[in-house]
Design a protein around this motif. Sequence first.
Motif, PDB file in Angstrom:
ATOM      1  N   TYR A  59       0.846  -1.196   0.000  1.00 45.49           N
ATOM      2  CA  TYR A  59       0.000   0.000   0.000  1.00 45.49           C
ATOM      3  C   TYR A  59       0.882   1.246   0.000  1.00 45.49           C
ATOM      4  CZ  TYR A  59      -4.673  -1.891   0.768  1.00 45.49           C
ATOM      5  OH  TYR A  59      -5.880  -2.506   0.612  1.00 45.49           O
ATOM      6  N   HIS A  87     -12.873  -2.793   5.798  1.00 41.03           N
ATOM      7  CA  HIS A  87     -12.271  -2.440   4.513  1.00 41.03           C
ATOM      8  C   HIS A  87     -13.095  -1.276   3.971  1.00 41.03           C
ATOM      9  CE1 HIS A  87     -10.810  -3.780   0.267  1.00 41.03           C
ATOM     10  NE2 HIS A  87     -10.252  -2.661   0.670  1.00 41.03           N
ATOM     11  N   HIS A  89     -13.249   2.376   1.532  1.00 45.14           N
ATOM     12  CA  HIS A  89     -12.734   3.271   0.500  1.00 45.14           C
ATOM     13  C   HIS A  89     -13.470   4.597   0.598  1.00 45.14           C
ATOM     14  CE1 HIS A  89     -10.939   0.036  -2.409  1.00 45.14           C
ATOM     15  NE2 HIS A  89     -10.505  -0.079  -1.168  1.00 45.14           N
ATOM     16  N   HIS A 103      -8.115   3.927  -0.716  1.00 45.09           N
ATOM     17  CA  HIS A 103      -8.352   3.062   0.437  1.00 45.09           C
ATOM     18  C   HIS A 103      -8.175   3.939   1.680  1.00 45.09           C
ATOM     19  CE1 HIS A 103      -7.857  -0.873   2.561  1.00 45.09           C
ATOM     20  NE2 HIS A 103      -7.198  -0.100   3.393  1.00 45.09           N
TER      21      HIS A 103
HETATM   22 FE    FE Z   1      -8.887  -1.298  -0.279  1.00 45.02          FE
END
Ligand code: FE
Length: 141
Positions: A59, A87, A89, A103
């Motif tokens: 990432y 998770h 976004h 993200h």
């Molecule tokens: Fe993600």
Amino acid sequence: MEYSKFENKYILRLDKGEEIISSLKDFCINNSIRLGNISGLGSTNSIKIGLFDTTKKEYFSKEFTGDFEILNLTGNISTMDGEIYLHVHVTISDSELHSYGGHLNSAIVSGTAEIIIETIEGSIERTYNPNIGLNLFDFKK
Ligand code: FE
């Protein structure tokens, strides 16, 4: 944070100074939410968002400070090793109304954040996939 519950949905208001990801994670732990859907909008003045590089399997993230609208926050709740795993976004816009997204690592609420969590009965575990470099839904667990 304040909230109300209607059937399987929680309506949340996060307040100035609260960090969104940690607040949502604590909320899920405190309310025994293990599987669900997150949607929201609001504003932030400090946010860290990233991109997963599928070649390097890492990432990369960037921090933004200043006034931003949170145009859209979308995510899910699952578990990994039995622990709550979020998770999420996000898309934000700046004073020029230009958008950025990625993200979501963390975001501090500047005005308000209005978030809806829809809970689903059951649980889905994640397992790290070394070929992809991500923690994927694992339906065999
Ligand atoms: Fe993600």
